[in-house]
Design a protein around this motif. Structure first.
Motif, PDB file in Angstrom:
ATOM      1  N   ARG A 168       0.828  -1.204   0.000  1.00  0.00           N
ATOM      2  CA  ARG A 168       0.000   0.000   0.000  1.00  0.00           C
ATOM      3  C   ARG A 168       0.869   1.262   0.000  1.00  0.00           C
TER       4      ARG A 168
ATOM      5  N   LEU B 149      -7.123   2.665   0.423  1.00  0.00           N
ATOM      6  CA  LEU B 149      -6.796   1.244   0.338  1.00  0.00           C
ATOM      7  C   LEU B 149      -6.630   0.667   1.744  1.00  0.00           C
TER       8      LEU B 149
ATOM      9  N   ARG C 135      -9.364  -3.827  -8.753  1.00  0.00           N
ATOM     10  CA  ARG C 135     -10.510  -4.568  -8.224  1.00  0.00           C
ATOM     11  C   ARG C 135     -10.812  -4.124  -6.794  1.00  0.00           C
ATOM     12  N   THR C 136      -9.777  -3.969  -5.990  1.00  0.00           N
ATOM     13  CA  THR C 136      -9.954  -3.522  -4.612  1.00  0.00           C
ATOM     14  C   THR C 136     -10.529  -2.115  -4.566  1.00  0.00           C
ATOM     15  N   LEU C 137     -10.033  -1.230  -5.410  1.00  0.00           N
ATOM     16  CA  LEU C 137     -10.559   0.141  -5.447  1.00  0.00           C
ATOM     17  C   LEU C 137     -12.026   0.155  -5.847  1.00  0.00           C
TER      18      LEU C 137
ATOM     19  N   ARG D 203      -3.049  -4.066   4.816  1.00  0.00           N
ATOM     20  CA  ARG D 203      -3.045  -5.521   4.845  1.00  0.00           C
ATOM     21  C   ARG D 203      -1.626  -6.033   4.847  1.00  0.00           C
TER      22      ARG D 203
ATOM     23  N   TYR E 287      -0.210  -6.099  -2.963  1.00  0.00           N
ATOM     24  CA  TYR E 287      -1.081  -6.243  -4.126  1.00  0.00           C
ATOM     25  C   TYR E 287      -0.264  -6.925  -5.217  1.00  0.00           C
TER      26      TYR E 287
ATOM     27  N   GLU F 170     -14.190  -2.252  -5.364  1.00  0.00           N
ATOM     28  CA  GLU F 170     -14.947  -2.802  -4.248  1.00  0.00           C
ATOM     29  C   GLU F 170     -15.177  -1.741  -3.171  1.00  0.00           C
ATOM     30  N   LEU F 171     -14.198  -0.887  -2.965  1.00  0.00           N
ATOM     31  CA  LEU F 171     -14.340   0.176  -1.962  1.00  0.00           C
ATOM     32  C   LEU F 171     -15.418   1.180  -2.351  1.00  0.00           C
TER      33      LEU F 171
ATOM     34  N   GLU G  89      -5.474  -6.503  -9.500  1.00  0.00           N
ATOM     35  CA  GLU G  89      -5.942  -6.712  -8.129  1.00  0.00           C
ATOM     36  C   GLU G  89      -6.162  -5.371  -7.419  1.00  0.00           C
ATOM     37  N   LEU G  90      -5.263  -4.443  -7.643  1.00  0.00           N
ATOM     38  CA  LEU G  90      -5.393  -3.108  -7.045  1.00  0.00           C
ATOM     39  C   LEU G  90      -6.673  -2.427  -7.527  1.00  0.00           C
TER      40      LEU G  90
END
Length: 67
Positions: free
Chosen positions: A22, A45, A60-62, A48, A52, A64-65, A57-58
């Motif tokens: 991160r 972010l 996708r996480t953004l 964790r 990443y 989802e947030l 993947e990064l």
């Protein structure tokens, strides 16, 4: 994130080596001079223990947030 925002993020992080933590992602964006919206997104972010794996993947996480 819109396609334009994702493309902007790809440009900002173009030469970042993945896997990346991160702090590395945020630092790279700061060095690049990313806009305020991009910087704010990256600062959201989650912390964790594992990095990443890649830009996909990064993003996708953004996404989802923001859901």
């Amino acid at each position: 994130m819109t396609e334009t925002e994702m493309q902007s993020l790809r440009i900002v992080l173009a030469d970042l080596a993945f896997p990346a933590r991160r702090w590395e992602i945020i630092t790279k964006a700061d060095w690049y001079g990313a806009d305020a919206v991009t910087t704010l997104r990256l600062r959201r972010l989650p912390a964790r223990t594992r990095p990443y794996r890649d830009l996909r993947e990064l993003m996708r996480t953004l996404n989802e947030l923001e859901a």
